[in-house]
Design a protein around this motif. Structure first.
Motif, short mmCIF file in Angstrom:
data_model
loop_
_atom_site.label_atom_id
_atom_site.label_comp_id
_atom_site.label_asym_id
_atom_site.label_seq_id
_atom_site.Cartn_x
_atom_site.Cartn_y
_atom_site.Cartn_z
N TYR A 95 20.03 46.80 53.49
CA TYR A 95 20.97 45.70 53.45
C TYR A 95 22.27 46.07 54.15
CZ TYR A 95 18.02 43.72 49.77
OH TYR A 95 16.96 43.22 49.06
N PHE A 96 22.84 45.11 54.88
CA PHE A 96 24.21 45.20 55.34
C PHE A 96 25.07 44.50 54.30
CE2 PHE A 96 23.49 46.14 60.00
CZ PHE A 96 24.35 47.23 60.02
N ARG A 97 25.96 45.27 53.66
CA ARG A 97 26.83 44.71 52.63
C ARG A 97 28.28 44.73 53.12
NH1 ARG A 97 23.55 44.22 48.29
NH2 ARG A 97 21.91 45.79 47.99
N TYR A 98 29.00 43.68 52.79
CA TYR A 98 30.40 43.56 53.19
C TYR A 98 31.26 44.47 52.33
CZ TYR A 98 34.82 41.23 54.40
OH TYR A 98 36.08 40.94 54.85
N CYS A 99 32.09 45.29 52.96
CA CYS A 99 32.91 46.26 52.24
C CYS A 99 34.32 46.29 52.82
CB CYS A 99 32.31 47.67 52.34
SG CYS A 99 30.65 47.85 51.66
N VAL A 100 35.26 46.78 52.02
CA VAL A 100 36.61 47.05 52.49
C VAL A 100 36.90 48.51 52.17
CG1 VAL A 100 37.39 44.68 52.16
CG2 VAL A 100 37.64 46.33 50.30
N GLY A 101 37.98 49.03 52.70
CA GLY A 101 38.33 50.42 52.47
C GLY A 101 39.61 50.56 51.68
N GLU A 102 39.74 51.70 51.02
CA GLU A 102 40.92 51.93 50.20
C GLU A 102 42.19 51.91 51.04
OE1 GLU A 102 42.64 55.27 47.03
OE2 GLU A 102 40.68 55.52 47.98
N GLY A 103 42.11 52.41 52.26
CA GLY A 103 43.29 52.47 53.12
C GLY A 103 43.53 51.21 53.93
N LEU A 104 42.71 50.17 53.74
CA LEU A 104 42.86 48.95 54.54
C LEU A 104 44.17 48.25 54.18
CD1 LEU A 104 41.26 47.23 56.60
CD2 LEU A 104 40.40 45.91 54.68
N PRO A 105 45.00 47.90 55.18
CA PRO A 105 46.26 47.20 54.88
C PRO A 105 46.01 45.93 54.07
CG PRO A 105 46.20 47.89 57.18
CD PRO A 105 44.83 48.16 56.62
N VAL A 126 40.67 53.93 57.44
CA VAL A 126 39.95 52.66 57.41
C VAL A 126 40.90 51.57 57.86
CG1 VAL A 126 38.78 50.97 55.96
CG2 VAL A 126 38.40 53.40 55.58
N ALA A 127 40.57 50.90 58.96
CA ALA A 127 41.47 49.88 59.50
C ALA A 127 40.83 48.50 59.56
CB ALA A 127 41.94 50.28 60.89
N SER A 128 39.56 48.37 59.13
CA SER A 128 38.85 47.09 59.26
C SER A 128 37.92 46.88 58.07
CB SER A 128 37.98 47.07 60.53
OG SER A 128 38.70 47.48 61.66
N PRO A 129 37.72 45.62 57.66
CA PRO A 129 36.56 45.35 56.80
C PRO A 129 35.29 45.66 57.60
CG PRO A 129 38.04 43.45 56.94
CD PRO A 129 38.46 44.40 58.00
N ALA A 130 34.18 45.85 56.92
CA ALA A 130 32.97 46.23 57.64
C ALA A 130 31.74 45.81 56.87
CB ALA A 130 32.94 47.74 57.88
N PHE A 131 30.64 45.61 57.61
CA PHE A 131 29.32 45.53 57.01
C PHE A 131 28.72 46.93 57.06
CE2 PHE A 131 29.84 41.04 58.10
CZ PHE A 131 29.39 40.44 56.92
N VAL A 132 28.38 47.47 55.91
CA VAL A 132 27.88 48.84 55.79
C VAL A 132 26.41 48.79 55.38
CG1 VAL A 132 28.15 51.05 54.60
CG2 VAL A 132 30.16 49.68 55.17
N TYR A 133 25.58 49.54 56.10
CA TYR A 133 24.13 49.50 55.87
C TYR A 133 23.75 50.43 54.73
CZ TYR A 133 19.13 49.29 56.84
OH TYR A 133 17.78 49.08 56.75
N GLU A 134 22.96 49.90 53.79
CA GLU A 134 22.43 50.67 52.68
C GLU A 134 20.91 50.54 52.70
OE1 GLU A 134 24.09 49.33 49.02
OE2 GLU A 134 26.17 49.56 49.68
N ALA A 135 20.22 51.65 52.92
CA ALA A 135 18.75 51.63 52.96
C ALA A 135 18.21 51.63 51.54
CB ALA A 135 18.23 52.84 53.72
N ASP A 136 17.17 50.82 51.29
CA ASP A 136 16.47 50.91 50.01
C ASP A 136 15.03 51.38 50.18
OD1 ASP A 136 15.37 48.65 51.12
OD2 ASP A 136 15.68 47.37 49.36
N SER A 137 14.64 51.65 51.43
CA SER A 137 13.35 52.27 51.74
C SER A 137 13.45 52.77 53.18
CB SER A 137 12.20 51.25 51.60
OG SER A 137 12.09 50.44 52.75
#
Length: 683
Positions: A617-627, A601-612
């Motif tokens: 929703y596109f939610r803002y996320c970071v990764g464990e390996g992100l500097p 993981v090298a970037s923050p990201a908007f990750v899509y989560e379907a609820d139907s």
């Protein structure tokens, strides 16, 4: 033709020799010399200069010669040779003149990958580039989209706080209903239609009030909200069934959802006379229920109301819960069990009529009717909350548009001041074309949702680091020139005084003059790019669009980088080109590679989560390996965001970047796995 050359026969070129006269047939009309110098500029790697005798024929369309960049045309020399020339696809990986395909060769330590990376070079102020962004996402339908944004500039994809969306949605970390214990929190929240993370509109909140009132349990229902802190990030809601977008904007179906810390309701329980007793009657539809158990339930409920000071409303809710359990034991559908309570208001024993409905009952049904006098109010934000929200908004603006709080070193302050000034003038050029800052990035996010893209990565280096490094580079690059200029002034003044000039300049005045010259010289040296972008922004909208599109149509191999006149003037600052362009090219090459291989993981990201099947929703996320320096810090927008995992088995990554970065990313690609991200992130 001024020299003899033999173009690549495999491309269909014939031999052209010195002195040949060439006539352009079927090409675009326009200025003859630009057609010659640009369209015929390279052929088989050797320079060709077209003579004055070129005559464009076949059309009288008055257009700029750069439109030839994607055209194919035929030339005829005196000896009637046919020569097929193409200005497009000059780079071996070039799909069109502003799209380049890079293939991933995995590092031996990474999982094998057959992914490809498509680079789209755009102009930040161009309406055509926003359209190109939408079209590219639709064309490639990538697994991942990467845009030239970072944690510090993420606000560019958000709604303008000065022009809030009238359809505004909110979501909350926490939801609750205060003031009533007769029903479980989960039941009350389900009735109200709110849940943590679920987007709601003002209309949804009003509906929640009405649903709670419909239970018959409350005399008053008031919504309560707690504003989010400055770190909490909005999400984006997508509805495929209503999605529609023009070239520049989304009309419907994609919407920002603003954060709240808490959303809920404060209720006042309905005032009823004390429970004087309980009686029941069973409809024939419910005779499968065990009457002995019903009688026991009624007895226990009446005793609890008498001994535990349970209110009538709470006793009725408790009794209904037990009756639903008995119905389930009898093989009846609990969602269809009616428990109609009578005599609630007149001090008589309460009669509960038990029956089975033909259809499922509303979630708000309790059988207690509703209060005769119910008052409720919708006050989304109190005065205190307004102040908190405004304070949060100002903090967010400082933290994101400015790229975080700048450090106090002269170089950092210089980089911050120059970037802000440049950005403001560049934005004015975009506004002339109806293009808001960040329009292409927002378009990429919208189309990503519409095309089923699961992740949109923010792949650029944090702008706070870039500005600090840029300021230091400009400071170091400019000082020798300023020192030399001031030194010459001082030396000349002192020399004149020593030589006994009739009007010698005092030594103090000479030194003061050198300082003044240094200040003026500094202003002149540093204002050059600002003057260039200001001149660029002063043009007519059509001229701005035509100039950037003309540059974008040039083949990539014809230049070291796509430098858009005016828009990319900031690279003219002394020492700025490496920090603004080269280092970020390497950084984005690395983040593109990381997205394509799924190895880290090298970037923050908007990750899509379907609820139907059609919404999500596109939610803002970071990764464990992100500097650490690439993730939002404490007090910054997005701090504490959830983590995400990179996608595996990626087929296509679409990178959408400023055109000036395409050449550098292509050059960095062969050595991408060896790029040291920590070095590029150093202050």
């Amino acid at each position: 033709v001024n020299e003899e050359c033999n173009p690549n026969p495999g491309m269909g070129f014939g031999r052209v020799t010195r002195g040949d006269e060439i006539r352009m047939d079927g090409g675009w009309g326009g200025d003859v010399r630009p057609i010659g110098s640009d369209a015929m500029r390279k052929c088989g790697g050797r320079q060709m200069v077209c003579p004055r005798k070129i005559h464009p024929t076949g059309t009288s369309h008055p257009t700029h010669a750069m439109k030839l960049a994607n055209a194919t045309w035929t030339t005829t020399c005196k000896r009637r040779k046919k020569i097929r020339c193409s200005a497009g696809n000059a780079h071996p990986n070039q799909e069109t003149n502003h799209e380049v395909v890079l293939h991933v060769k995995s590092n031996p330590n990474d999982p094998p990958s057959n992914a490809k990376v498509v680079l789209l070079g755009i102009a930040h102020v161009s309406a055509e580039s926003v359209r190109a962004t939408r079209n590219a996402v639709r064309k490639y339908k990538p697994d991942v989209v990467l845009v030239e944004l970072c944690k510090d500039r993420v606000q560019l994809v958000m709604d303008d706080p000065k022009e809030p969306d009238p359809r505004s949605k909110w979501y909350a970390k926490e939801t609750k209903v205060e003031g009533f214990h007769g029903l479980e929190q989960e039941t009350l929240l389900e009735i109200a239609g709110i849940a943590p993370g679920r987007g709601v509109t003002r209309e949804d909140i009003e509906t929640g009030i009405k649903m709670l009132v419909a239970t018959g349990c409350f005399d008053q229902v008031v919504p309560i909200t707690e504003p989010a802190d400055a770190e909490q990030m909005p999400t984006f809601y997508f509805d495929a069934q209503s999605y529609s977008a023009t070239d520049l904007t989304c009309e419907e179906g994609f919407q920002q959802v603003n954060p709240l810390q808490c959303l809920g309701y404060r209720v006042k329980e309905r005032s009823l006379p004390p429970l004087g007793g309980l009686e029941y009657e069973i409809d024939p539809s419910a005779t499968r229920m065990d009457e002995s158990k019903i009688k026991l339930c009624l007895k226990q409920t009446a005793e609890q109301a008498l001994n535990d000071n349970t209110t009538t409303v709470q006793a009725c809710c408790l009794l209904r819960k037990e009756l639903l359990h008995l119905a389930s034991q009898a093989g009846l559908d609990p969602d269809r069990i009616c428990t109609d309570f009578h005599n609630l208001e007149n001090n008589k024993p309460v009669l509960v009529h038990i029956s089975v409905s033909e259809a499922a009952l509303p979630k708000a049904y309790t059988g207690m009717g509703s209060s005769a006098d119910v008052s409720f109010a919708l006050r989304m934000t109190s005065e205190r909350q307004k102040a908190d929200t405004q304070d949060r908004s100002s903090k967010k603006t400082r933290a994101t548009r400015g790229g975080g709080a700048p450090s106090s070193t002269p170089a950092s302050l210089l980089g911050d001041a120059l970037s802000r000034s440049y950005g403001a003038v560049q934005a004015s050029a975009g506004e002339k074309l109806g293009v808001q800052p960040g329009a292409a990035w927002r378009a990429a996010l919208e189309e990503a949702a519409a095309c089923g893209v699961k992740q949109v990565h923010l792949g650029d280096r944090p702008v706070s680091i870039t500005k600090a490094r840029m300021g230091a580079a400009i400071w170091a690059g400019t000082q020798p020139k300023l020192a030399g200029l001031a030194g010459i002034c001082s030396a000349a003044s002192v020399a004149a005084a020593v030589a006994g000039d009739a009007s010698p300049i005092p030594l103090g005045a000479a030194l003061g003059g050198s300082v003044a010259v240094g200040v003026l010289g500094s202003a002149w040296l540093l204002s050059g790019p600002l003057r260039e972008i200001a001149d660029f922004a002063s043009q007519d909208p059509e001229e701005i669009e035509e100039s950037v599109q003309a540059e974008l149509r040039k083949p990539l191999d014809d230049q070291e980088m796509w430098k858009l006149d005016g828009e990319d003037a900031l690279v003219e600052w002394e020492g700025a080109d490496r920090t603004i362009i080269t280092e970020r090219d390497e950084y984005m090459a690395y983040t593109l590679y990381a997205a394509a291989t799924g190895s880290l993981v090298a970037s923050p990201a908007f990750v899509y989560e379907a609820d139907s099947p059609t919404t999500g929703y596109f939610r803002y996320c970071v990764g464990e390996g992100l500097p650490e320096k690439a993730r939002p810090g404490e007090g910054e927008l997005g701090h504490g965001a959830p983590e995400y995992l990179p996608l595996t088995d990626v087929s296509t990554v679409l990178g959408i970047v400023g055109a000036a970065h395409v050449r550098g990313i292509v050059d960095a690609w062969p050595k991408v796995s060896g790029i040291d991200l920590d070095t590029l992130l150093a202050d």
